[in-house]
Write a protein that holds these residues in place. Structure first.
Motif, PDB file in Angstrom:
ATOM      1  N   MET A   1       1.162  -0.734  -0.324  1.00 31.67           N
ATOM      2  CA  MET A   1       0.181   0.038   0.029  1.00 31.67           C
ATOM      3  C   MET A   1       1.295   1.143  -0.152  1.00 31.67           C
ATOM      4  N   VAL A   2       1.940   1.059  -0.298  1.00 29.06           N
ATOM      5  CA  VAL A   2       2.831   2.299  -0.760  1.00 29.06           C
ATOM      6  C   VAL A   2       2.696   3.414  -1.418  1.00 29.06           C
ATOM      7  N   ASN A   3       1.849   4.892  -1.297  1.00 29.83           N
ATOM      8  CA  ASN A   3       1.873   5.704  -2.283  1.00 29.83           C
ATOM      9  C   ASN A   3       0.410   5.738  -1.943  1.00 29.83           C
ATOM     10  N   SER A   4      -0.115   5.231  -1.083  1.00 26.96           N
ATOM     11  CA  SER A   4      -1.399   4.998  -0.953  1.00 26.96           C
ATOM     12  C   SER A   4      -1.300   5.922   0.808  1.00 26.96           C
ATOM     13  N   VAL A   5      -2.719   6.697   0.339  1.00 23.82           N
ATOM     14  CA  VAL A   5      -3.090   7.522   1.553  1.00 23.82           C
ATOM     15  C   VAL A   5      -4.031   7.534   2.741  1.00 23.82           C
ATOM     16  N   PHE A   6      -3.576   7.007   3.209  1.00 27.95           N
ATOM     17  CA  PHE A   6      -4.484   6.853   4.982  1.00 27.95           C
ATOM     18  C   PHE A   6      -5.084   7.863   6.460  1.00 27.95           C
ATOM     19  N   THR A   7      -6.094   7.955   6.448  1.00 24.24           N
ATOM     20  CA  THR A   7      -6.380   9.217   7.454  1.00 24.24           C
ATOM     21  C   THR A   7      -5.665   8.658   8.471  1.00 24.24           C
ATOM     22  N   LEU A   8      -5.587   9.229  10.182  1.00 22.60           N
ATOM     23  CA  LEU A   8      -5.067   8.851  11.137  1.00 22.60           C
ATOM     24  C   LEU A   8      -6.297   7.558  11.593  1.00 22.60           C
ATOM     25  N   TYR A   9      -7.197   7.781  11.323  1.00 19.75           N
ATOM     26  CA  TYR A   9      -8.036   6.392  11.531  1.00 19.75           C
ATOM     27  C   TYR A   9      -8.454   5.243  10.959  1.00 19.75           C
ATOM     28  N   GLU A  10      -8.391   5.066  10.260  1.00 21.86           N
ATOM     29  CA  GLU A  10      -7.650   4.016   9.221  1.00 21.86           C
ATOM     30  C   GLU A  10      -7.185   3.271  10.004  1.00 21.86           C
ATOM     31  N   LEU A  11      -5.646   3.827  10.128  1.00 23.09           N
ATOM     32  CA  LEU A  11      -4.533   3.481  10.413  1.00 23.09           C
ATOM     33  C   LEU A  11      -4.438   2.901  11.895  1.00 23.09           C
ATOM     34  N   ALA A  12      -4.675   3.385  12.271  1.00 22.73           N
ATOM     35  CA  ALA A  12      -4.902   3.445  14.140  1.00 22.73           C
ATOM     36  C   ALA A  12      -6.494   2.289  14.503  1.00 22.73           C
ATOM     37  N   ASN A  13      -7.460   2.528  14.123  1.00 23.26           N
ATOM     38  CA  ASN A  13      -8.329   2.222  14.079  1.00 23.26           C
ATOM     39  C   ASN A  13      -9.395   1.380  12.971  1.00 23.26           C
TER      40      ASN A  13
ATOM     41  N   THR B   1      10.727  12.691   8.822  1.00 19.56           N
ATOM     42  CA  THR B   1      11.850  12.757   9.179  1.00 19.56           C
ATOM     43  C   THR B   1      13.297  11.948   8.200  1.00 19.56           C
ATOM     44  N   ASP B   2      13.095  10.417   8.209  1.00 18.77           N
ATOM     45  CA  ASP B   2      13.277   9.647   7.174  1.00 18.77           C
ATOM     46  C   ASP B   2      12.863   9.887   5.707  1.00 18.77           C
ATOM     47  N   GLY B   3      11.611  10.991   5.553  1.00 23.05           N
ATOM     48  CA  GLY B   3      11.269  10.753   4.319  1.00 23.05           C
ATOM     49  C   GLY B   3      10.501   9.664   3.564  1.00 23.05           C
ATOM     50  N   LYS B   4      10.105   9.090   4.362  1.00 20.13           N
ATOM     51  CA  LYS B   4       9.453   7.480   3.756  1.00 20.13           C
ATOM     52  C   LYS B   4       7.886   7.593   4.225  1.00 20.13           C
ATOM     53  N   ALA B   5       7.524   9.230   5.382  1.00 16.74           N
ATOM     54  CA  ALA B   5       6.180   9.869   4.066  1.00 16.74           C
ATOM     55  C   ALA B   5       5.757  10.640   4.403  1.00 16.74           C
ATOM     56  N   GLU B   6       4.546  11.572   4.365  1.00 20.26           N
ATOM     57  CA  GLU B   6       4.176  12.555   4.549  1.00 20.26           C
ATOM     58  C   GLU B   6       2.747  12.835   5.132  1.00 20.26           C
ATOM     59  N   ILE B   7       3.134  14.241   6.004  1.00 11.60           N
ATOM     60  CA  ILE B   7       1.849  13.983   6.595  1.00 11.60           C
ATOM     61  C   ILE B   7       0.834  15.359   6.319  1.00 11.60           C
ATOM     62  N   ILE B   8       0.087  15.149   5.647  1.00 10.59           N
ATOM     63  CA  ILE B   8      -0.830  15.646   4.707  1.00 10.59           C
ATOM     64  C   ILE B   8      -2.315  16.229   6.168  1.00 10.59           C
ATOM     65  N   THR B   9      -2.801  17.922   5.714  1.00  7.97           N
ATOM     66  CA  THR B   9      -4.041  17.984   6.592  1.00  7.97           C
ATOM     67  C   THR B   9      -5.293  17.683   5.834  1.00  7.97           C
ATOM     68  N   MET B  10      -6.320  17.399   5.949  1.00 11.77           N
ATOM     69  CA  MET B  10      -7.298  16.992   5.125  1.00 11.77           C
ATOM     70  C   MET B  10      -8.562  17.906   6.079  1.00 11.77           C
ATOM     71  N   ASP B  11      -9.167  17.886   5.011  1.00  9.08           N
ATOM     72  CA  ASP B  11     -10.378  18.900   5.802  1.00  9.08           C
ATOM     73  C   ASP B  11     -10.909  17.845   6.667  1.00  9.08           C
ATOM     74  N   ASP B  12     -11.560  16.540   7.431  1.00 11.95           N
ATOM     75  CA  ASP B  12     -11.706  16.252   8.751  1.00 11.95           C
ATOM     76  C   ASP B  12     -10.623  15.521   9.775  1.00 11.95           C
ATOM     77  N   GLY B  13      -9.646  15.828   9.240  1.00 12.85           N
ATOM     78  CA  GLY B  13      -8.222  15.574  10.326  1.00 12.85           C
ATOM     79  C   GLY B  13      -7.306  15.180   9.527  1.00 12.85           C
ATOM     80  N   LYS B  14      -6.293  14.827   9.811  1.00 14.83           N
ATOM     81  CA  LYS B  14      -5.124  14.512   9.489  1.00 14.83           C
ATOM     82  C   LYS B  14      -5.092  13.402   8.876  1.00 14.83           C
ATOM     83  N   GLY B  15      -3.907  13.260   7.426  1.00 14.07           N
ATOM     84  CA  GLY B  15      -3.814  11.530   6.942  1.00 14.07           C
ATOM     85  C   GLY B  15      -2.456  11.847   6.531  1.00 14.07           C
ATOM     86  N   VAL B  16      -1.916  10.886   6.011  1.00 18.35           N
ATOM     87  CA  VAL B  16      -1.129   9.944   6.066  1.00 18.35           C
ATOM     88  C   VAL B  16      -0.617   9.374   4.242  1.00 18.35           C
TER      89      VAL B  16
END
Lengths: 174, 399
Positions: free
Chosen positions: A118-130, A156-171
Motif C-alpha cells: 500500500m505504498v503510495n496510498s493515503v490513509f487517514t490517521l483513524y484508518e491506521l489506528a482504528n 523525517t526519514d522521508g518515508k511518509a508525509e503528513i497531510i492535513t485534510m478536511d476532517d483531520g490529518k492523513g498520511v
C-alpha cells in the motif's frame, strides 16, 4: 492473558531504594523494564503518578511492599533519561509512557504498509489506528499523539508525509 | 518645738544613747519605696527604753524610720546598710514581742540624730500592737535583696561597707560575737550558693581545673625544685582525673610514656575478652570493661582512645578501627574482614533474610556491631536491604 511478573517483583528488597550504587543500578534497570512491559501489556500510554502508587506495578499486596513516592520519581526519571517517558506538566504529575519509541512504531507501521503493497496510498490517521484492516496489528489502538509522533519520525526519514485534510490529518507513504 | 525637744534629749540622755539614728523629715526619697509600716512601736536603746514615746516604725527599701505618734515632726531614721543582723525576741508575760537589730558603729560623718553616743550596739523595736511577724518578714526580705545598693538616694547616707568595716572597729565580746556571726553567714551563703545553682557549681569546678592547670604549669617552670617523682605522680593524678595535661604531651611528644604503658596493658588485658566476642568489641564496651577491672585509678575516655591509636605502632595484636558511621571498635589483628563478611552472607542466606537484632543474637555480638557488619556486607555488594514498616532486613543480593 495475565501478566507475568518478574522474579524481582516478589523480592522485598526490590521495593527499597538500594543505597549501594551498583546494586541500585541493577535495581532501577529491572524497574524500568517492569514498568514498560506492564504498560505494553495493558496498552497504557499515559500514567498519573498518584494513581500509579496504588497500581499493582508499584504495590505488591501479596508481600505487603510498595515503592515509595520518592522511589517512583527516581524510576520515572530513569525512564525519562532513557527516552521512554515524557512529562506532561511541570509538576510531574502526569506523563507519557513510550514503551515503544516513536521511531519503533513508525517502523512497524511502515512494515505493514509495504507488506500489503500500500505504498503510495493515503490513509487517514483513524484508518491506521482504528481501521478494520489493522485490527491484528500491534499498533492498532495507538493513541493519536503517539501515532502522530511515529509518522513524524517516518516523515523525517522521508518515508511518509503528513497531510492535513478536511476532517483531520492523513498520511501518504512513499 | 523640734529644736527644743532635741536639746532636751541631748541634755538628759548624754550617756545612754542610740547613736546611729539621724533626724529626718520622714519623707521618702526618689527611688526609695515604702515596704511596711507599723504603729505602736517603742524604741529601746539596747536593753533600756529609749526616752521617746511610742511611735510608728516604717520600713523602706533604704531605711528604717521611726516617727513619734503624738508629735509627727519628731522623726528619726537609720539606713538599712547599718544593720548587721536582727532577730526576734518572743513576747513574755507583760512584755511585747520585739525585734532586736544589731548595728554597725556610727560612722564619723553621720548626720546629727537624737543621741550622740550609745554604749549598746543594738536597738530593739517593741511591738505593743503586734505586727512583728510581718514586719520581721519584710525586714528579712529587704535585708536579703539590699535594694538600697541598686538605687542610691540623693541624701548622703553613710553606708556600712560590709562586715569587714565592722570587723576593724569591733572591740570586746560584742566584736567577737559579731565576727563569728559574720563567718557563719558567709559559709552558709557559700554553701547555699554552690548547691542552689548547679551552673554555679560548674563554674567552681572550672576554677578547680584552672587551678590544677596553673599548678601543673608552675611545676613545669620550677622543674628543678620539685623532684621528678613528684612531678610524675602529680601528672598522673591529673591524667586520671581526665584533665589533659599539655605539659606531658609537649615534653614527651605524642605517644607519651603513659599511653605506651597503657597500650601494652590493654593489649594483654583485652585478648581473652576479644576472642570471646568474636574478635571485635565496641570502644565503649572496652571502656566499661577496663574501668570495671581497674576499680581505682580509672581511665579517661581520652586516654583510652590515645592508647588504642598506638596499637599498630607498638606491634600489638590489636587494632582500633573506625567505621563509616563513626562507631569505633577494637579488634584482633587476626580478625579478617573478608571472613566475617563471607560468614555474614552465609548466615543471611541460610535464614533467607536477617535483621540486625537477629544477626546479633545468632553470633552473640552486640546489636551495634552486628549492624556494622551487615552494612559492610551491603557496601561490598553481598547483601541488599529491605526497608519497610516492619524494620530493616538484609537479604542476599540477588540483583
Amino acid at each position: 492473558m495475565s501478566f507475568e511478573w518478574p522474579w524481582q517483583y516478589n523480592f522485598p528488597p526490590f521495593f527499597t531504594l538500594q543505597p549501594n550504587v551498583d546494586t541500585r543500578q541493577k535495581q532501577l534497570a529491572a524497574w524500568c523494564s517492569l514498568v514498560l512491559s506492564y504498560c505494553r501489556h495493558r496498552k497504557l500510554y499515559t500514567l498519573d503518578v498518584l494513581e500509579a502508587q496504588e497500581s499493582p506495578v508499584f504495590n505488591n499486596k501479596k508481600i505487603e511492599r510498595k515503592l515509595s513516592v520518592e522511589a517512583i520519581q527516581v524510576v520515572f526519571e530513569e525512564l525519562r533519561k532513557k527516552g521512554n517517558l515524557e512529562w506532561l506538566d511541570k509538576n510531574k504529575s502526569r506523563c507519557l509512557i513510550m514503551w515503544r519509541r516513536p521511531e519503533e512504531w513508525g517502523k512497524l507501521i511502515y512494515q505493514w504498509v509495504s507488506k500489503n503493497g500500500m505504498v503510495n496510498s493515503v490513509f487517514t490517521l483513524y484508518e491506521l489506528a482504528n481501521g478494520d484492516d489493522t485490527e491484528k496489528e500491534e499498533f492498532h489502538g495507538l493513541e493519536d499523539w503517539m501515532l502522530l509522533r511515529s509518522l513524524q519520525a517516518l516523515q523525517t526519514d522521508g518515508k511518509a508525509e503528513i497531510i492535513t485534510m478536511d476532517d483531520g490529518k492523513g498520511v501518504k507513504f512513499f | 518645738m523640734v529644736v527644743c525637744e532635741k536639746n532636751v534629749l541631748l541634755l538628759l540622755f548624754a550617756k545612754r544613747k542610740m547613736d546611729r539614728f539621724m533626724w529626718t523629715n520622714g519623707l521618702l526619697e526618689m527611688n526609695e519605696t515604702l515596704v511596711i509600716q507599723q504603729r505602736g512601736v517603742r524604741l529601746y536603746d539596747g536593753e533600756d527604753k529609749a526616752k521617746l514615746d511610742v511611735g510608728g516604725v516604717v520600713l523602706s527599701t533604704h531605711r528604717l524610720l521611726w516617727r513619734d505618734q503624738k508629735n509627727h515632726e519628731c522623726c528619726i531614721c537609720i539606713p538599712l546598710s547599718q544593720v548587721i543582723f536582727f532577730e526576734e525576741q518572743a513576747a513574755g508575760i507583760g512584755k511585747s514581742a520585739k525585734i532586736v537589730i544589731h548595728l554597725h558603729p556610727a560612722p564619723e560623718n553621720k548626720e546629727p540624730g537624737p543621741y550622740q553616743h550609745s554604749k549598746y550596739s543594738y536597738i530593739k523595736l517593741s511591738f505593743k500592737e503586734h505586727g512583728q511577724i510581718e514586719f520581721y518578714r519584710r525586714l528579712t526580705e529587704e535585708m536579703t535583696q539590699k535594694r538600697w545598693e541598686n538605687t542610691p538616694v540623693s541624701q548622703p547616707i553613710p553606708t556600712g561597707t560590709g562586715p569587714k568595716a565592722g570587723r576593724t572597729r569591733a572591740v570586746g565580746i560584742v566584736g567577737i560575737e559579731r565576727k563569728l556571726e559574720e563567718k557563719r553567714k558567709e559559709t552558709d551563703k557559700n554553701i547555699s550558693e554552690a548547691f542552689e545553682d548547679l551552673s554555679k557549681l560548674m563554674e567552681k569546678a572550672k576554677e578547680m581545673v584552672e587551678l590544677s592547670r596553673s599548678i601543673a604549669n608552675k611545676i613545669k617552670d620550677k622543674q628543678g625544685d620539685i623532684t621528678e617523682d613528684e612531678t610524675i605522680r602529680f601528672k598522673s593524678y591529673l591524667l586520671s582525673m581526665g584533665i589533659a595535661n599539655p605539659v606531658t604531651r609537649e615534653t614527651h611528644g605524642s605517644g607519651t610514656q603513659y599511653h605506651i604503658q597503657l597500650a601494652k596493658q590493654l593489649g594483654d588485658m583485652l585478648q581473652a575478652p576479644l576472642e570471646e566476642r568474636g574478635g571485635m568489641m565496641a570502644l565503649t564496651e572496652v571502656y566499661c570493661l577496663v574501668n570495671r577491672a581497674r576499680g581505682m585509678e580509672l581511665l579517661s575516655p581520652e586516654d583510652l582512645v590515645n592508647a588504642c591509636k598506638i596499637f599498630e605502632s607498638l606491634k600489638l595484636p590489636l587494632r582500633l578501627r573506625v567505621f563509616d558511621s563513626g562507631v569505633m571498635v577494637v579488634q584482633l589483628q587476626s580478625h579478617s574482614e573478608e571472613e566475617m563478611i563471607a560468614s555474614a552472607l552465609d548466615n543471611v542466606s541460610d535464614k533467607g533474610s536477617l535483621t540486625a537484632e537477629e544477626f546479633a543474637k545468632l553470633l552473640g555480638l552486640s546489636v551495634l556491631l552486628a549492624k556494622e557488619r551487615l552494612l559492610l556486607a551491603e557496601k561490598m555488594g553481598h547483601l541488599c536491604r529491605d526497608d519497610s514498616v516492619e524494620g530493616l532486613r538484609f537479604y542476599p543480593n540477588l540483583f
